[in-house]
Design a protein around this motif. Structure first.
Motif, mmCIF file in Angstrom:
data_model
loop_
_atom_site.group_PDB
_atom_site.id
_atom_site.type_symbol
_atom_site.label_atom_id
_atom_site.label_comp_id
_atom_site.label_asym_id
_atom_site.label_seq_id
_atom_site.Cartn_x
_atom_site.Cartn_y
_atom_site.Cartn_z
ATOM 1 N N VAL A 277 -63.538 40.246 60.998
ATOM 2 C CA VAL A 277 -63.773 38.858 61.399
ATOM 3 C C VAL A 277 -63.362 38.642 62.855
ATOM 4 C CG1 VAL A 277 -63.550 37.938 59.072
ATOM 5 C CG2 VAL A 277 -61.507 38.176 60.503
ATOM 6 N N SER A 278 -62.588 39.588 63.406
ATOM 7 C CA SER A 278 -62.146 39.483 64.798
ATOM 8 C C SER A 278 -63.067 40.222 65.767
ATOM 9 C CB SER A 278 -60.715 40.032 64.935
ATOM 10 O OG SER A 278 -59.805 39.276 64.172
ATOM 11 N N THR A 279 -64.139 40.820 65.248
ATOM 12 C CA THR A 279 -65.071 41.512 66.132
ATOM 13 C C THR A 279 -65.590 40.532 67.173
ATOM 14 O OG1 THR A 279 -65.754 43.014 64.368
ATOM 15 C CG2 THR A 279 -67.212 42.814 66.263
ATOM 16 N N ASN A 280 -65.453 40.898 68.428
ATOM 17 C CA ASN A 280 -65.789 39.983 69.513
ATOM 18 C C ASN A 280 -66.661 40.664 70.556
ATOM 19 O OD1 ASN A 280 -63.730 40.785 71.930
ATOM 20 N ND2 ASN A 280 -62.818 41.146 69.914
ATOM 21 N N TYR A 281 -67.359 39.849 71.322
ATOM 22 C CA TYR A 281 -68.337 40.370 72.275
ATOM 23 C C TYR A 281 -68.255 39.625 73.602
ATOM 24 C CZ TYR A 281 -70.469 42.314 68.048
ATOM 25 O OH TYR A 281 -70.688 42.975 66.874
ATOM 26 N N ILE A 282 -68.615 40.327 74.651
ATOM 27 C CA ILE A 282 -68.977 39.659 75.889
ATOM 28 C C ILE A 282 -70.490 39.618 75.886
ATOM 29 C CG2 ILE A 282 -68.829 41.831 77.204
ATOM 30 C CD1 ILE A 282 -68.153 40.054 79.691
ATOM 31 N N ILE A 283 -71.043 38.404 76.038
ATOM 32 C CA ILE A 283 -72.489 38.218 75.935
ATOM 33 C C ILE A 283 -72.998 37.495 77.172
ATOM 34 C CG2 ILE A 283 -72.401 38.140 73.415
ATOM 35 C CD1 ILE A 283 -72.732 35.092 73.616
ATOM 36 N N TRP A 284 -74.286 37.640 77.406
ATOM 37 C CA TRP A 284 -74.976 36.898 78.451
ATOM 38 C C TRP A 284 -76.140 36.157 77.790
ATOM 39 C CZ3 TRP A 284 -72.288 41.216 79.454
ATOM 40 C CH2 TRP A 284 -71.549 41.282 80.637
ATOM 41 N N ARG A 285 -76.266 34.855 78.091
ATOM 42 C CA ARG A 285 -77.338 34.088 77.483
ATOM 43 C C ARG A 285 -77.941 33.127 78.512
ATOM 44 N NH1 ARG A 285 -73.925 31.729 72.853
ATOM 45 N NH2 ARG A 285 -75.883 31.929 71.733
#
Length: 285
Positions: A277-285
């Motif tokens: 549940v702590s899986t996290n990402y750096i994303i671009w949108r």
């Protein structure tokens, strides 16, 4: 001839016709024909005038519609926002094949949860901070939209995203953490790889597929190795290609993707069957 036939009263008119009175009836007939002809001409003229006025009205309406379309066209064109995408470049540095992912017309942020992987407006996503093996929490300080989700300083490398600007650096204590909280920004920590164009050594000595968040040629990019490398060799390769600052991103088979200018999605790594549940990402949108 009697007087009645010769004299006329003041309110009478006598018409003298050489045909003995027949002209009295012929003249009204001519007047009738003339009046009829005039009336016909007037009606025809009126019909033509109405037709011309209708054509003029249609032309005026067409011109008004065309003017409206011309006036609104620039506004409609300006309202279309640019769609973000990722430049995907495969190259070789120091004999090692790598992929460089450069986001274009997209804004970076952090995200917790795998739902970002299915968002149609996300054009680039890579796992950011590591997950603890004991309690499944995020390793190190982590700020999400100004909220301090996790505390700690397990690693000295950091990334701060404040007002859409990304800063990559190395510091045990940095004001960027507080600024991210105050400005509703983002912050996470990772292993440092390069600072000021200089290689940073790290304790882990194993070899793995590596990923980096880096400042390169004036852009913030993601760099992926194709082969398993040590931290040292990967960092040295980044220095050789001219990276000024870089931190590590979750490597090995960690899942991520990039969408190019044609809308084609390229995936990297493998999706975990039961992600934390702590899986996290750096994303671009």
């Amino acid at each position: 001839m009697s007087r009645r036939n010769i004299d006329i009263d003041d309110n009478e008119i006598r018409v003298i016709s050489p045909d003995g009175g027949r002209g009295i009836h012929a003249r009204p007939r001519r007047l009738f024909f003339i009046a009829t002809a005039c009336a016909t001409v007037a009606i025809v003229a009126l019909v033509i005038a109405l037709i011309w006025s209708g054509d003029d009205a249609d032309d005026a309406e067409s011109e008004q519609l065309a003017a409206t379309q011309v006036a609104t066209a620039p506004a409609d064109t300006a309202s279309v926002a640019k769609k973000g995408y990722v430049e995907i470049t495969d190259t070789i540095i120091g004999g090692e094949p790598i992929t460089i992912l450069t986001p274009r017309d997209a804004v970076p942020q952090l995200h917790i949860g795998i739902d970002a992987l299915q968002s149609s407006d996300v054009v680039l996503a890579m796992q950011a901070a590591d997950i603890r093996g004991d309690n499944g929490g995020i390793v190190g300080a982590y700020v999400l939209k100004g909220n301090l989700v996790s505390k700690g300083q397990a690693k000295s490398g950091f990334c701060a995203i404040i007002d859409g600007k990304t800063t990559i650096g190395v510091a045990d204590a940095t004001p960027f953490l507080e600024r991210a909280i105050e400005a509703n920004g983002y912050f996470f920590r990772q292993y440092p790889l390069v600072v000021g164009n200089q290689l940073v050594e790290n304790k882990p000595k194993g070899r793995s597929l590596r990923k980096a968040l880096a400042e390169w040629n004036g852009n913030v990019v993601v760099i992926l190795s194709h082969e398993r490398l040590s931290f040292h060799d990967f960092a040295q390769m980044l220095v050789d290609m001219g990276v000024s600052n870089a931190i590590y991103l979750v490597g090995s088979e960690a899942f991520g993707f990039a969408v190019d200018a044609n809308g084609k999605r390229t995936e990297y790594g493998k999706e975990a069957p039961s992600p934390s549940v702590s899986t996290n990402y750096i994303i671009w949108r």
